[in-house]
Design an enzyme around this catalytic site. Sequence first.
Site, PDB file in Angstrom:
ATOM      1  N   ASP A  12      -2.064 -63.073  45.249  1.00  0.00           N
ATOM      2  CA  ASP A  12      -1.735 -64.352  43.278  1.00  0.00           C
ATOM      3  C   ASP A  12      -2.095 -63.303  42.262  1.00  0.00           C
ATOM      4  O   ASP A  12      -1.737 -63.735  40.961  1.00  0.00           O
ATOM      5  CB  ASP A  12      -2.155 -65.227  42.789  1.00  0.00           C
ATOM      6  CG  ASP A  12      -2.235 -66.290  44.133  1.00  0.00           C
ATOM      7  OD1 ASP A  12      -1.816 -66.496  44.707  1.00  0.00           O
ATOM      8  OD2 ASP A  12      -3.139 -67.175  43.977  1.00  0.00           O
ATOM      9  N   LYS A  15       2.614 -60.403  43.623  1.00  0.00           N
ATOM     10  CA  LYS A  15       3.172 -59.478  44.777  1.00  0.00           C
ATOM     11  C   LYS A  15       4.727 -59.567  45.379  1.00  0.00           C
ATOM     12  O   LYS A  15       5.391 -58.710  44.881  1.00  0.00           O
ATOM     13  CB  LYS A  15       2.324 -59.120  46.042  1.00  0.00           C
ATOM     14  CG  LYS A  15       1.154 -59.114  45.488  1.00  0.00           C
ATOM     15  CD  LYS A  15      -0.636 -59.326  46.918  1.00  0.00           C
ATOM     16  CE  LYS A  15      -0.400 -60.823  47.588  1.00  0.00           C
ATOM     17  NZ  LYS A  15      -1.218 -61.135  46.512  1.00  0.00           N
ATOM     18  N   GLY A  39       1.857 -67.223  49.144  1.00  0.00           N
ATOM     19  CA  GLY A  39       2.727 -68.049  48.300  1.00  0.00           C
ATOM     20  C   GLY A  39       2.952 -66.918  47.781  1.00  0.00           C
ATOM     21  O   GLY A  39       2.383 -66.612  46.616  1.00  0.00           O
ATOM     22  N   HIS A  40       3.917 -66.578  47.308  1.00  0.00           N
ATOM     23  CA  HIS A  40       4.621 -65.612  46.615  1.00  0.00           C
ATOM     24  C   HIS A  40       5.973 -65.594  45.751  1.00  0.00           C
ATOM     25  O   HIS A  40       6.636 -66.136  46.652  1.00  0.00           O
ATOM     26  CB  HIS A  40       5.467 -63.821  47.745  1.00  0.00           C
ATOM     27  CG  HIS A  40       4.220 -63.246  48.415  1.00  0.00           C
ATOM     28  ND1 HIS A  40       3.998 -62.298  49.308  1.00  0.00           N
ATOM     29  CD2 HIS A  40       2.736 -63.129  48.844  1.00  0.00           C
ATOM     30  CE1 HIS A  40       2.886 -61.710  49.941  1.00  0.00           C
ATOM     31  NE2 HIS A  40       1.902 -62.626  49.263  1.00  0.00           N
ATOM     32  N   GLN A 223      -2.234 -61.271  50.094  1.00  0.00           N
ATOM     33  CA  GLN A 223      -3.990 -62.353  49.922  1.00  0.00           C
ATOM     34  C   GLN A 223      -3.983 -60.317  49.053  1.00  0.00           C
ATOM     35  O   GLN A 223      -3.189 -60.475  47.987  1.00  0.00           O
ATOM     36  CB  GLN A 223      -5.042 -61.974  50.532  1.00  0.00           C
ATOM     37  CG  GLN A 223      -4.624 -63.283  51.005  1.00  0.00           C
ATOM     38  CD  GLN A 223      -3.708 -63.264  52.215  1.00  0.00           C
ATOM     39  OE1 GLN A 223      -2.901 -62.457  53.277  1.00  0.00           O
ATOM     40  NE2 GLN A 223      -2.186 -64.701  52.554  1.00  0.00           N
TER      41      GLN A 223
END
Length: 427
Positions: A12, A15, A39-40, A223
């Site tokens: 988080d 990225k 979750g990007h 990650q």
Amino acid sequence: MVDVLLGLQWGDEGKGKIVDVLAPQYQVVARFQGGPNAGHTLEFDGFKHVLHQIPSGIFRGDIQNIIGNGVVLDPIIFKKEIDGLAKYNLDLKANLFISKKASLILPTHRLLDAAYEKSKGVAKIGSTLRGIGPTYQDKVARMGLRVGDVLSGNFKQKYQQLVDAHKVILGHYGFDYEATLPQAEQDFFAAVAFMMQFKFVDSEYTVNDALQKNKTILAEGAQGSMLDIDFGSYPFVTSSSTMSAGACTGLGVSPKQIGEVFGIFKAYCTRVGSGPFPTELLEETGEQIRAEGREFGATTGRPRRCGWLDLPALKYAIMINGATQLVMMKVDVLNIFDTIKVCTHYQLPDGTLTDQMPYDLTDGDVTPVYVDFKGWQTSLDGIRAFDDMPAELTAYVDFLEAELNLPITLISTGPDREAIINRVVVA
Ligand code: GDP
Ligand code: IMO
Ligand code: MG
């Protein structure tokens, strides 16, 4: 060349935003590991969009976006993601490529994830429950199914064989799957049929052909280094190689082809899920960072644990990744503080100081040693050049560059793709 962009902390870091910022300079963007545990978040033109499995170059026109062989892919979530992208009118059928060698997440992998976590009680990892661990487990056990398998005549048979094995394990854990599995299986097969409309490729050829043609490739990590299966805070990690070397195995490229390694970190630290976190702030300052940085998981909505920047962990991550430039995120979140702390060393139980990661960090008995910085206490809105930064922020950046021995080439000052101070040099 393949440039790699990856998180140096516990995920988080931002990225998605930076892949989106850099993507116009590349012709291919490829995810090389992880799956829908990621979750990007991307923000642009007033939109906010969270991607889980689809690479973050997808909004930038005619870029090849590849889901690489190192990824674990959930067809049900894939279908939801595609449906969620409908409003943007993207040419997904032309620009999205799925490796035939990517692993398939089955509904029973998700149930197994839940069963394993439940059995661990308070020692649980805090998994996203997306079936990541069990899917990588089957891959390594040489039992897993891959995207290319859906094209074979006996896919259903292969599926059933694996699911039968899963049911034995679920039975062992006393996990009731009868209630939810039939619907999930229906959804799974519908999603597999849907997924078959997209391009399945031997992505190692797609990537190496692109390299032959001197195209530029950005490998997008998921990650972060401290969640890496080998070098993270084991066992509180994810199940893939989140580091730069993972881009080689997760895409099928030679280490000689790796160019820049962009290491991304927040100006502080966060962690979702369980596990050691030396600089965690359990009092009001942690709450302030969480509120200011909206630190709630993009995948699970869980509150993220917050703490000050941890240089021993960051130096370690830079070392294992061979990072060549650094990207500092969410600097604006620190605007409100009059004092900003940075952990430079850990004090071990015997009193010695170290700036290395101890093997038994898991025991949580290191004490962070901090240096204090004066906060800038002003908005960073609209600042686009290093020279226009407040003096206190420049001092903070100078200190970090000296400590980490690398240039910080991008500084992010807000969630939007325009909120960036950029001095990237790509060879
Ligand atoms: P990723 O998983 O590394 O892509 O990061 P996430 O999307 O899970 O979390 C990063 C969060 O921070 C998202 O909500 C972003 O919109 C937001 N974000 C990214 N960069 C910045 C920044 O510079 N400042 C602030 N305030 N938010 C940011
Ligand atoms: P992005 O790509 C933050 C964490 C989980 C848990 C551990 C194992 O958005 O940075 P898993 O579901 O992989 O078995 O969970 O890893 N985790 C993440 N934390 N960002 C992520 O991805 C994460 N993906 C997994 O919270 O502690
Ligand atoms: Mg995330």
